[in-house]
Design a protein around this motif. Structure first.
Motif, PDB file in Angstrom:
ATOM      1  N   THR A 165       3.875  -4.733  15.610  1.00  0.00           N
ATOM      2  CA  THR A 165       2.646  -4.245  14.918  1.00  0.00           C
ATOM      3  C   THR A 165       2.324  -3.108  15.684  1.00  0.00           C
ATOM      4  O   THR A 165       2.584  -3.191  16.909  1.00  0.00           O
ATOM      5  CB  THR A 165       1.543  -5.437  14.568  1.00  0.00           C
ATOM      6  N   SER A 225       2.341   6.136   6.384  1.00  0.00           N
ATOM      7  CA  SER A 225       1.624   6.765   7.257  1.00  0.00           C
ATOM      8  C   SER A 225       1.659   8.392   6.880  1.00  0.00           C
ATOM      9  O   SER A 225       2.514   8.760   6.083  1.00  0.00           O
ATOM     10  CB  SER A 225       1.681   6.890   8.788  1.00  0.00           C
ATOM     11  N   ASP A 249       2.328   1.373   1.147  1.00  0.00           N
ATOM     12  CA  ASP A 249       0.934   1.501   1.501  1.00  0.00           C
ATOM     13  C   ASP A 249       0.411  -0.010   1.424  1.00  0.00           C
ATOM     14  O   ASP A 249       0.982  -0.612   0.361  1.00  0.00           O
ATOM     15  CB  ASP A 249       0.385   2.338   0.509  1.00  0.00           C
ATOM     16  N   GLY A 250      -0.103  -0.401   2.102  1.00  0.00           N
ATOM     17  CA  GLY A 250      -0.434  -1.807   2.221  1.00  0.00           C
ATOM     18  C   GLY A 250       0.532  -2.753   2.477  1.00  0.00           C
ATOM     19  O   GLY A 250       1.219  -3.648   1.902  1.00  0.00           O
ATOM     20  N   ASP A 308      -3.348  -1.333  15.838  1.00  0.00           N
ATOM     21  CA  ASP A 308      -4.411  -1.577  14.890  1.00  0.00           C
ATOM     22  C   ASP A 308      -4.177  -2.993  14.060  1.00  0.00           C
ATOM     23  O   ASP A 308      -4.870  -3.329  13.425  1.00  0.00           O
ATOM     24  CB  ASP A 308      -5.013  -0.527  14.082  1.00  0.00           C
ATOM     25  N   GLU A 326       4.312   0.211   7.205  1.00  0.00           N
ATOM     26  CA  GLU A 326       3.052   0.617   6.724  1.00  0.00           C
ATOM     27  C   GLU A 326       3.505   2.170   6.682  1.00  0.00           C
ATOM     28  O   GLU A 326       3.779   2.851   7.825  1.00  0.00           O
ATOM     29  CB  GLU A 326       1.920   0.383   7.738  1.00  0.00           C
ATOM     30  N   ARG A 386      -1.407  -3.283  12.195  1.00  0.00           N
ATOM     31  CA  ARG A 386      -0.656  -3.000  10.859  1.00  0.00           C
ATOM     32  C   ARG A 386       0.729  -2.963  11.013  1.00  0.00           C
ATOM     33  O   ARG A 386       1.185  -2.857  12.285  1.00  0.00           O
ATOM     34  CB  ARG A 386      -0.884  -1.646  10.300  1.00  0.00           C
ATOM     35  N   GLU A 398       1.334  -5.107   4.592  1.00  0.00           N
ATOM     36  CA  GLU A 398       1.071  -6.596   4.802  1.00  0.00           C
ATOM     37  C   GLU A 398       1.279  -7.365   3.590  1.00  0.00           C
ATOM     38  O   GLU A 398       2.088  -8.304   3.078  1.00  0.00           O
ATOM     39  CB  GLU A 398      -0.340  -6.831   5.321  1.00  0.00           C
TER      40      GLU A 398
END
Length: 130
Positions: free
Chosen positions: A39, A63, A17-18, A42, A61, A44, A20
């Motif tokens: 990426t 999901s 999660d998060g 969007d 990321e 992410r 980046e």
């Protein structure tokens, strides 16, 4: 069989999660170097490849289809004490102070902001473990 340079037959793949911010943590805490990224529309992270000296991991990321996962990693460094300090400064939580182990490593442990455990180890002898 062809395995890309810097990868191993088994390569850790972390869903975070998060992602980046997690990539930033890995760079600040452990000196990881980003070597590739794709990426999603969007923006992410779909896949980010990070090099740790001679090893590579991948981060994406999380999901609903691929939820965040937790793992433990054993990371060799030149100086375990300095690496532990750097990891904690980057936001890791200490779970074991650095000390000399009976198997020839100087080792400590941290939990990263995504809940993964990193055993930070400095090999003190060229002898095998067992």
């Amino acid at each position: 069989m062809h395995v890309p340079e810097g990868f191993a037959v088994v390569t850790p793949y972390i869903f975070a999660d998060g992602a980046e911010a997690y990539v930033g943590f890995l760079e600040a805490a452990f000196g990881a170097r980003e070597i590739g990224r794709s990426t999603m529309p969007d923006g992410r992270i779909a896949n980010c490849q990070l090099r740790f000296s001679t090893a590579t991991i991948m981060v994406s990321e999380a999901s609903d289809q691929f939820p965040a996962n937790r793992a433990a990693f054993y990371l060799y460094v030149d100086d375990a004490d300095a690496a532990m300090t750097k990891a904690k400064q980057a936001g890791a939580e200490s779970i074991m102070d650095v000390s000399d182990m009976p198997y020839g490593d100087r080792q400590g442990g941290v939990r990263d902001p995504s809940g993964n455990i990193w055993w930070i180890s400095q090999r003190l002898t060229p002898e095998p473990y067992f």
